[in-house]
Motif scaffolding. Structure first.
Motif, mmCIF file in Angstrom:
data_model
loop_
_atom_site.group_PDB
_atom_site.id
_atom_site.type_symbol
_atom_site.label_atom_id
_atom_site.label_comp_id
_atom_site.label_asym_id
_atom_site.label_seq_id
_atom_site.Cartn_x
_atom_site.Cartn_y
_atom_site.Cartn_z
ATOM 1 N N ALA A 388 25.423 34.028 25.272
ATOM 2 C CA ALA A 388 24.133 34.587 24.880
ATOM 3 C C ALA A 388 24.092 36.101 25.066
ATOM 4 O O ALA A 388 23.029 36.681 25.259
ATOM 5 C CB ALA A 388 23.020 33.927 25.687
ATOM 6 N N THR A 389 25.250 36.735 25.007
ATOM 7 C CA THR A 389 25.319 38.193 25.159
ATOM 8 C C THR A 389 24.444 38.875 24.111
ATOM 9 O O THR A 389 24.467 38.525 22.930
ATOM 10 C CB THR A 389 26.775 38.677 24.998
ATOM 11 O OG1 THR A 389 27.573 38.021 25.992
ATOM 12 C CG2 THR A 389 26.869 40.174 25.164
ATOM 13 N N ILE A 390 23.689 39.878 24.560
ATOM 14 C CA ILE A 390 22.779 40.598 23.667
ATOM 15 C C ILE A 390 23.455 41.869 23.153
ATOM 16 O O ILE A 390 24.057 42.618 23.922
ATOM 17 C CB ILE A 390 21.476 40.963 24.407
ATOM 18 C CG1 ILE A 390 20.814 39.713 24.988
ATOM 19 C CG2 ILE A 390 20.523 41.710 23.493
ATOM 20 C CD1 ILE A 390 20.438 38.680 23.970
ATOM 21 N N HIS A 391 23.366 42.107 21.844
ATOM 22 C CA HIS A 391 23.966 43.294 21.238
ATOM 23 C C HIS A 391 23.248 44.554 21.755
ATOM 24 O O HIS A 391 22.009 44.604 21.761
ATOM 25 C CB HIS A 391 23.861 43.229 19.718
ATOM 26 C CG HIS A 391 24.700 44.235 19.002
ATOM 27 N ND1 HIS A 391 24.301 45.546 18.859
ATOM 28 C CD2 HIS A 391 25.919 44.141 18.401
ATOM 29 C CE1 HIS A 391 25.228 46.213 18.190
ATOM 30 N NE2 HIS A 391 26.222 45.387 17.907
ATOM 31 N N PRO A 392 23.999 45.590 22.203
ATOM 32 C CA PRO A 392 23.353 46.769 22.804
ATOM 33 C C PRO A 392 22.428 47.520 21.845
ATOM 34 O O PRO A 392 21.450 48.127 22.277
ATOM 35 C CB PRO A 392 24.543 47.640 23.226
ATOM 36 C CG PRO A 392 25.700 47.150 22.414
ATOM 37 C CD PRO A 392 25.462 45.700 22.201
ATOM 38 N N LYS A 393 22.716 47.494 20.545
ATOM 39 C CA LYS A 393 21.903 48.233 19.580
ATOM 40 C C LYS A 393 20.817 47.360 18.959
ATOM 41 O O LYS A 393 19.644 47.736 18.926
ATOM 42 C CB LYS A 393 22.797 48.798 18.474
ATOM 43 C CG LYS A 393 22.029 49.541 17.383
ATOM 44 C CD LYS A 393 22.973 50.050 16.291
ATOM 45 C CE LYS A 393 22.192 50.731 15.161
ATOM 46 N NZ LYS A 393 23.074 51.192 14.060
ATOM 47 N N TRP A 394 21.201 46.195 18.446
ATOM 48 C CA TRP A 394 20.250 45.359 17.724
ATOM 49 C C TRP A 394 19.433 44.454 18.629
ATOM 50 O O TRP A 394 18.444 43.854 18.194
ATOM 51 C CB TRP A 394 21.000 44.522 16.690
ATOM 52 C CG TRP A 394 21.638 45.353 15.622
ATOM 53 C CD1 TRP A 394 21.091 46.421 14.983
ATOM 54 C CD2 TRP A 394 22.944 45.186 15.064
ATOM 55 N NE1 TRP A 394 21.968 46.936 14.068
ATOM 56 C CE2 TRP A 394 23.128 46.187 14.082
ATOM 57 C CE3 TRP A 394 23.987 44.283 15.287
ATOM 58 C CZ2 TRP A 394 24.287 46.320 13.350
ATOM 59 C CZ3 TRP A 394 25.147 44.413 14.557
ATOM 60 C CH2 TRP A 394 25.298 45.425 13.599
ATOM 61 N N LYS A 395 19.850 44.329 19.890
ATOM 62 C CA LYS A 395 19.129 43.503 20.862
ATOM 63 C C LYS A 395 19.011 42.054 20.412
ATOM 64 O O LYS A 395 17.998 41.387 20.644
ATOM 65 C CB LYS A 395 17.717 44.075 21.139
ATOM 66 C CG LYS A 395 17.698 45.545 21.509
ATOM 67 C CD LYS A 395 18.496 45.829 22.772
ATOM 68 C CE LYS A 395 18.430 47.305 23.133
ATOM 69 N NZ LYS A 395 19.331 47.623 24.276
ATOM 70 N N THR A 396 20.025 41.565 19.745
ATOM 71 C CA THR A 396 20.042 40.166 19.299
ATOM 72 C C THR A 396 21.279 39.469 19.864
ATOM 73 O O THR A 396 22.277 40.119 20.191
ATOM 74 C CB THR A 396 20.086 40.073 17.764
ATOM 75 O OG1 THR A 396 21.246 40.761 17.287
ATOM 76 C CG2 THR A 396 18.840 40.691 17.148
ATOM 77 N N PRO A 397 21.228 38.150 19.970
ATOM 78 C CA PRO A 397 22.381 37.381 20.456
ATOM 79 C C PRO A 397 23.431 37.256 19.358
ATOM 80 O O PRO A 397 23.586 36.207 18.740
ATOM 81 C CB PRO A 397 21.762 36.036 20.828
ATOM 82 C CG PRO A 397 20.598 35.910 19.910
ATOM 83 C CD PRO A 397 20.073 37.288 19.687
ATOM 84 N N HIS A 398 24.166 38.328 19.135
ATOM 85 C CA HIS A 398 25.006 38.411 17.945
ATOM 86 C C HIS A 398 26.169 37.436 17.946
ATOM 87 O O HIS A 398 26.553 36.931 16.891
ATOM 88 C CB HIS A 398 25.536 39.842 17.786
ATOM 89 C CG HIS A 398 26.322 40.335 18.950
ATOM 90 N ND1 HIS A 398 25.766 40.551 20.206
ATOM 91 C CD2 HIS A 398 27.643 40.647 19.082
ATOM 92 C CE1 HIS A 398 26.690 40.976 21.033
ATOM 93 N NE2 HIS A 398 27.840 41.045 20.387
ATOM 94 N N ILE A 399 26.738 37.136 19.108
ATOM 95 C CA ILE A 399 27.928 36.275 19.145
ATOM 96 C C ILE A 399 27.587 34.866 18.672
ATOM 97 O O ILE A 399 28.204 34.336 17.737
ATOM 98 C CB ILE A 399 28.535 36.242 20.564
ATOM 99 C CG1 ILE A 399 29.045 37.626 20.958
ATOM 100 C CG2 ILE A 399 29.679 35.222 20.623
ATOM 101 C CD1 ILE A 399 29.574 37.696 22.383
ATOM 102 N N VAL A 400 26.587 34.259 19.305
ATOM 103 C CA VAL A 400 26.262 32.881 18.936
ATOM 104 C C VAL A 400 25.681 32.820 17.527
ATOM 105 O O VAL A 400 25.896 31.840 16.791
ATOM 106 C CB VAL A 400 25.297 32.251 19.959
ATOM 107 C CG1 VAL A 400 23.926 32.905 19.901
ATOM 108 C CG2 VAL A 400 25.160 30.754 19.704
ATOM 109 N N THR A 401 24.970 33.861 17.106
ATOM 110 C CA THR A 401 24.416 33.874 15.743
ATOM 111 C C THR A 401 25.535 33.890 14.714
ATOM 112 O O THR A 401 25.493 33.169 13.708
ATOM 113 C CB THR A 401 23.491 35.088 15.550
ATOM 114 O OG1 THR A 401 22.431 35.029 16.507
ATOM 115 C CG2 THR A 401 22.888 35.089 14.151
ATOM 116 N N MET A 402 26.572 34.718 14.952
ATOM 117 C CA MET A 402 27.684 34.789 14.001
ATOM 118 C C MET A 402 28.486 33.499 13.991
ATOM 119 O O MET A 402 28.911 33.028 12.928
ATOM 120 C CB MET A 402 28.565 35.993 14.323
ATOM 121 C CG MET A 402 27.913 37.324 13.977
ATOM 122 S SD MET A 402 29.012 38.750 14.118
ATOM 123 C CE MET A 402 29.229 38.860 15.891
#
Length: 531
Positions: A388-402
């Motif tokens: 559930a790591t949050i992207h530093p710029k977009w503030k979204t859970p980019h790993i699980v989303t991708m």
């Protein structure tokens, strides 16, 4: 004991009281949210698959599926009003019957949401290709606009690529929605209301144009495949179609996940759930009557004269015959096809356009719901919080989303929409089954707890929901039924290798992190001294 690991209801509710999100949604907005989540690929696309299974008898299929959803909605309403927090059936199950079954429900919900997003992507592809062809005359070759036909070779699936190789438009829309989620674009209530209006308007126009030209002769024979399919063919007949059409109602539980942003959730959540379900049921029956009456909905037979499943090799071969090419059951854009067949070509194109702009919002909601369930499980320690790591710029859970988006795109590219819908239904029916169990268990375990909404006749409604879910599950095609135990077995392995040891409840950490439940959650900081 595994079954003793129950997330305390009082802890959940106490934390929910600290919630920082503003409660702004009223009953009308909740009902619109439910209608927006429900009306999607189910009615726009699965009408053709239902007609292949049941013929005009799919009218009964909509009623049966709606009835099962109605009793499930009443059970959902009691729990949602008592526990107005995120996590849907997963949270309810954790609070009532314990961690192991909650894990299984959460794992099934991940299957439901991700595969449902794939089904909507594949359904969008059919409407996109139809609109492109009718508007410009251009069309992709069959190899790039549909996935292969899957058959079983003994115990191994075999892909027949003579009818299609990969569904490129479905990949495009799935990855486009994934990109939107990664960079932080989410669906606002206002945008959702506009898209609901588009979908409802399109269906209203369809009903208005088709009902006046109904031909009563198109309703005969009414049930060409009987109630349970010829010779009990798995997944066929009126009940088999109801099991598939169930997908057309999935989404009403999205109302319960919005409970934390709802004014007076104890009153408004049940109104939103039942109101959206009632509106959609009326629409569905009228749309089905219009489609059948306007051009007929008789199934095509295999080359040997037998009943064939939609999406199967025999079905594709039958639809390849010249005499079947224009039939409703063979269309990838059923409702637009009906309008064009009764000489409303431009309105058919408009309906196709409405589906093209509205269905991606359903994909977004499904994928967002999937990640929401994933994060609540991760915050409970049952899945690695690192995911559930949050992207530093977009503030979204980019790993699980991708990762989710890649899975959705692959499934949409390689499987037909009807098969995807049936697989999604297997997970959904299990979740609804557990909600009904949870309502009855909680009535026995904690009868004095305040229930703002009480399921009427709970000892009738609860068992009806259980029986209805089980009956529909066992009327799914065999391959769809097998997916749930296989997926569940994989889930159990992960649980006992990881979740059982890392569970916060198992380690005595009962704080529930619900304050940001509808925002991309950050990993729970480690407790000093814990490992």
């Amino acid at each position: 004991m595994i079954f003793g690991r129950v997330k305390p209801l009082d802890a959940i509710l106490a934390t929910a009281e600290k919630k920082s999100l503003v409660r702004t949604l009223g009953p009308v907005q909740l009902t619109l949210l439910g209608v927006g989540a429900i009306i999607g690929t189910g009615i726009f696309v699965l009408t053709a698959a239902a007609a292949q299974k049941a013929g005009p008898g799919m009218m009964w299929s909509f009623i049966i599926a709606g009835a099962v959803c109605a009793v499930a909605a009443l059970c959902y309403s009691e729990l949602a009003s008592m526990v107005p927090v995120s996590g849907s059936a997963y949270t309810y199950t954790y609070a009532v019957v314990g961690e192991l079954l909650a894990w299984m429900v959460g794992w099934a919900l991940i299957l439901e949401y991700a595969v449902a997003a794939s089904a909507v992507s594949a359904g969008w592809s059919g409407y996109f290709m139809g609109l492109l062809k009718n508007a410009t005359g251009l069309e992709l070759p069959a190899a790039l606009s549909a996935g292969p036909v899957w058959t079983m070779n003994g115990w191994m699936p075999h892909a027949d690529i003579s009818h299609g190789v990969i569904n490129v438009p479905a990949i495009f829309v799935a990855l486009a929605v994934t990109a939107l989620l990664v960079i932080g674009t989410t669906e606002s209530a206002r945008v959702n209301a506009v898209l609901v209006a588009v979908k409802v308007t399109a269906l209203t126009i369809f009903i208005a144009l088709t009902l006046p030209v109904m031909d009563g002769g198109n309703f005969s024979p009414f049930a060409p495949n009987g109630w349970f399919g010829p010779d009990g063919t798995s997944g066929m007949g009126i009940v088999g179609a109801a099991a598939s059409i169930f997908f057309a109602y999935v989404g009403f539980d999205a109302v319960s996940t919005a409970a934390e942003e709802t004014k007076n959730p104890q009153r408004n959540v049940p109104i939103g759930l039942i109101g959206s379900l009632a509106l959609c049921t009326i629409f569905y029956i009228l749309v089905a009557a219009g489609a059948i009456g306007a051009m007929g909905a008789q199934p095509v037979l295999g080359l040997d004269g037998s009943a064939v499943q939609p999406g199967s090799a025999g079905f594709v071969a039958a639809c390849g015959l010249a005499e079947n090419a224009g039939k409703l059951v063979c269309s990838n854009e059923a409702l637009a096809h009906v309008l064009r067949a009764i000489d409303w070509n431009q309105m058919g194109n408009w309906l196709g356009f409405a589906a093209n702009i509205a269905l991606p919002s359903v994909i977004l909601m499904m994928m967002f719901g999937q990640t929401r369930i994933f994060f609540v499980m991760a915050r409970d320690g049952l899945l690695p919080e690192k995911l559930a790591t949050i992207h530093p710029k977009w503030k979204t859970p980019h790993i699980v989303t991708m990762v989710t988006g890649l899975f959705v795109a692959i499934a949409a590219a390689l499987l037909p929409v009807g098969q995807l819908a049936d697989i999604s239904n297997s997970g959904t029916l299990f979740a609804f089954f557990m909600v009904a169990i949870a309502v009855m268990v909680l009535r026995v375990k904690d009868p004095s707890r305040h229930r703002p909404f009480r399921t009427p006749l709970v000892w009738v409604v609860g068992p009806l929901s259980v029986v209805g879910c089980v009956a529909l599950f066992f009327n799914l095609p065999v391959d769809a039924m097998l997916v749930l135990p296989i997926w569940g077995g994989i889930g159990l392995v992960i649980y006992f290798l990881y979740g059982y040891r890392k569970s916060h409840v198992g380690r005595g950490l009962i704080e529930v992190h619900e304050s940001d439940s509808d925002l991309p959650p950050k990993p729970v900081p480690p407790v000093p001294g814990s490992h």
